[in-house]
Design an enzyme around this catalytic site. Structure first.
Site, PDB file in Angstrom:
ATOM      1  NE  ARG A 130     129.306   2.372  54.462  1.00  0.00           N
ATOM      2  CZ  ARG A 130     130.583   2.682  54.233  1.00  0.00           C
ATOM      3  NH1 ARG A 130     130.967   3.951  54.260  1.00  0.00           N
ATOM      4  NH2 ARG A 130     131.464   1.750  53.949  1.00  0.00           N
ATOM      5  NE  ARG A 199     132.441   9.004  54.944  1.00  0.00           N
ATOM      6  CZ  ARG A 199     133.240   7.958  54.729  1.00  0.00           C
ATOM      7  NH1 ARG A 199     133.007   6.814  55.353  1.00  0.00           N
ATOM      8  NH2 ARG A 199     134.265   8.049  53.911  1.00  0.00           N
ATOM      9  CE  LYS A 281     137.659   7.070  57.204  1.00  0.00           C
ATOM     10  NZ  LYS A 281     137.505   5.635  56.973  1.00  0.00           N
ATOM     11  CE  LYS A 283     134.372   6.830  59.885  1.00  0.00           C
ATOM     12  NZ  LYS A 283     134.961   5.471  60.005  1.00  0.00           N
ATOM     13  CB  CYS A 511     135.865  -5.153  58.074  1.00  0.00           C
ATOM     14  SG  CYS A 511     137.332  -6.015  57.478  1.00  0.00           S
ATOM     15  CB  CYS A 517     136.890  -4.995  50.971  1.00  0.00           C
ATOM     16  SG  CYS A 517     137.829  -3.541  51.504  1.00  0.00           S
ATOM     17  CB  CYS A 557     143.127  -3.912  54.986  1.00  0.00           C
ATOM     18  SG  CYS A 557     142.056  -2.460  55.169  1.00  0.00           S
ATOM     19  CB  CYS A 561     136.107  -1.038  58.489  1.00  0.00           C
ATOM     20  SG  CYS A 561     136.724  -0.036  57.119  1.00  0.00           S
TER      21      CYS A 561
END
Length: 651
Positions: A130, A199, A281, A283, A511, A517, A557, A561
């Site tokens: 990424r 991120r 993480k 953001k 996603c 994944c 899930c 995302c």
């Protein structure tokens, strides 16, 4: 007032007052920090009545380890020599995969280890890379490089993400260094695109020559630079220590090095992150008033440019994320390759923290990040995001601690106009004599003839591009005489102007989910085309017009995302061919949705949504969106409408 967090063993740690929170943190700060002597440990900020300054101090490693439990990932980070070991050794082995510790560390380098879950008889490992592109900016040279790498080392496609980056799937371990070094040497980076640190920083992708947009994008660049790792592990691993860095603005260097309020680790290669980096993480998004193309309120920090009557940027309103995605009384936890339900206690959206003048924004952001670094939970990763710290402290206590690291009081937030979602699809004047063109890309997947044609146009006209937070792409700096030939060749490849794209598709997101994944439990990207067609068919059946739409987001899930928890219709995978249905978000992404139904099978979607769409058409108020309608009606009434539905009289 009490706040309770379930512990891994099922017990609860309860703080009955702000003072107890502070006492618990003082007595067990290494629970949350767990740093060794190389990074040092900060003392807790003094109370607001104290005038003493905060100083970074070192804590002996043995004492830090003796106090309490930390998560396995915290120990891996501590022993890694700043995110190097054992990844550096694992990359040299003949095995197609890396070990558990290296799996955690390679995330900081911008990669996840994956395998094809539909393959039988073994596992064929590969890696997803990424990129990190503040404001979604992609220089011409980098785009062409990513296009080449997808064909030579990936699966032949590029994916545009909801955080304005590329994802490149299918890279084999022995090709990692070649691919990484190619990205670095061609004006790109994957550093910090994954892992426990800041991120990619979002900002509106539109290349307007307006002071506020330019300032928002410049700020996103500066915040990204401020919070970029400094210890060199990334360049050591992929380009043998050679640094490929542009000169940083002096204000970024000054803010990073400033330790007047005890924010830094003294003499550490990572002055902001230390050896442990962040608990999870983090953001950040920057935008301008009215423009919510960045889903501002879903970020840990949201920054909004505030300008004077002449359009000159003066400062920022700051928002901090204060919600947890609650579903039917539980949250989902992924452990040992299985999703489990855990009880949930709250669900809230971002809160205003205050206003700061523009010259202070880097210091304010740093103060928030340091507050989370020092006090975010490091014993249980389920509760390590900043939203849980905010929940346990409350906004006032959080603001008080941040202000001590910042060194000033926040001013009152400035009034702002209503938010709008802006897609930037189609042709727009930039304001400098050139044009930009926003192109819709279903689920952000660029492949086949679309990929070939995009490359031809971008290469021929030497265009820079930008990726939007809605997984679309913007072609920048187009001369007027190029508009017609570009439009023609793009249309031939299926890249249509927005008037020819179904409104449902324009706002939908999904996603990747299956097959790569490891967290997916049902389809998302591969399933959303048929889901949208079925929604359109339901619209037609109940008599809704073609130009009417709802925001549909699908994830494989509960991790969310594709941000389904802000959608009007969110479908969140909760089993094979099964979704949890979320309702109540708004088209401008300012209201969090709520869980409506559990375990809805994919073939039963019409049973749920056709009655709701019909009653929305029948009973909505003027200009009332579907999300607003579901909130006003209430879930009990909506379920009654579903149960009593006998079909639309239009058929």
């Amino acid at each position: 007032m009490t706040t309770s967090f379930p512990s891994p063993a099922g017990a609860a740690t309860v703080f009955s007052s702000d003072q107890k929170i502070l006492n618990a943190l003082r007595s067990s700060r290494s629970v949350f920090l767990g740093r060794n002597v190389r990074g040092g440990v900060h003392s807790l900020p003094p109370s607001s009545s104290s005038s003493s300054s905060i100083q970074a101090v070192s804590t002996p490693e043995a004492a830090a380890k003796a106090t309490t439990k930390r998560s396995k990932v915290e120990i891996i980070k501590e022993k890694s020599n700043f995110i190097r070991y054992p990844l550096n050794e694992e990359l040299l082995t003949e095995a197609p995969s890396v070990n558990e510790s290296a799996v955690q560390l390679i995330k900081f380098h911008g990669s996840y280890q994956q395998y094809n879950r539909e393959e039988r008889g073994g596992r064929s490992y590969s890696f997803m890379l990424r990129t990190k592109n503040p404001s979604g900016k992609v220089p011409n040279q980098l785009y062409l490089t990513m296009d080449d790498l997808a064909d030579e080392f990936g699966i032949g496609t590029l994916r545009l993400t909801t955080r304005q980056t590329f994802q490149l799937h299918g890279v084999l371990k022995h090709n990692l260094k070649t691919v990484m070094s190619s990205i670095i040497r061609n004006m790109g980076s994957t550093l910090g695109a994954c892992g426990d640190l800041n991120r990619n920083v979002l900002a509106p992708a539109a290349p307007y020559a307006r002071k506020d947009y330019l300032f928002a994008q410049e700020t996103a660049d500066n915040v990204a630079a401020l919070l970029s790792p400094q210890s060199g592990f990334y360049y050591d691993m992929w380009v043998d220590g050679e640094r490929f860095m542009t000169a940083e603005p002096p204000e970024v260097v000054e803010a990073r090095n400033d330790n007047s309020h005890g924010t830094n680790f003294v003499d550490s290669p990572e002055p902001i992150y230390g050896t442990q980096f962040l608990p999870r993480k983090f953001k950040i998004a920057v935008t301008v008033p009215t423009d919510n193309s960045v889903d501002l309120l879903t970020n840990d920090i949201g920054l909004v440019v505030v300008s004077d009557e002449n359009g000159e940027p003066q400062g920022f309103n700051i928002y901090v994320r204060f919600f947890c995605f609650r579903g039917l009384g539980f949250v989902w936890i992924f452990r040992n390759s299985v999703w489990f339900r855990m009880e949930s206690t709250f669900a809230r959206i971002a809160e205003p923290l205050g206003y700061v003048p523009k010259e202070d924004i880097l210091y304010a952001v740093k103060a928030i990040v340091v507050t989370q670094r020092e006090h975010g939970r490091r014993d249980d990763r389920k509760y390590s995001r900043m939203k849980y710290l905010l929940s346990s402290w409350g906004i006032e206590k959080f603001r008080d601690v941040v202000e001590q690291y910042y060194g000033k009081k926040f001013e009152a937030s400035r009034d702002l106009p209503e938010w709008e979602f802006k897609s930037y699809l189609g042709w727009h004047e930039q304001g400098d004599g050139a044009w930009f063109c926003g192109l819709h890309v279903d689920s952000g997947r660029v492949g086949g003839n679309m990929k070939k044609t995009l490359r031809e146009v971008i290469e021929k006209y030497k265009l820079d591009v930008r990726i939007t937070p809605n997984q679309n792409i913007v072609l920048c700096d187009i001369k007027s005489e190029w508009k017609r030939p570009i439009t023609t060749v793009l249309a031939q490849a299926g890249l249509l102007q927005p008037e020819f794209v179904d409104p449902l598709n324009q706002t939908a997101m999904a996603c990747p989910a299956f097959p790569l994944c490891p967290l997916a439990i049902t389809e998302a990207e591969r399933g959303i085309p048929s889901i949208l067609k079925r929604v359109r068919a339901m619209f037609e059946k109940v008599g809704l017009d073609y130009d009417e739409s709802v925001v549909v987001r699908v994830t494989g899930c509960p991790n969310g995302c594709a941000r389904p928890y802000m959608a009007e219709v969110g479908l969140v995978g909760d089993g094979p061919n099964s979704y949890q249905v979320w309702l109540g978000g708004t088209p401008n992404q300012t209201q969090i949705a709520r869980a409506f139904m559990d375990k809805v099978k994919i073939h039963d979607l019409e049973k749920v949504f056709e009655p709701l769409f019909y009653n929305w058409k029948l009973g909505r108020q003027a200009k009332e969106s579907f999300g607003e309608f579901t909130t006003r009606m209430g879930f009990e009434k909506l379920k009654e409408l579903i149960d009593s539905y006998e079909g639309s009289p239009n058929n």
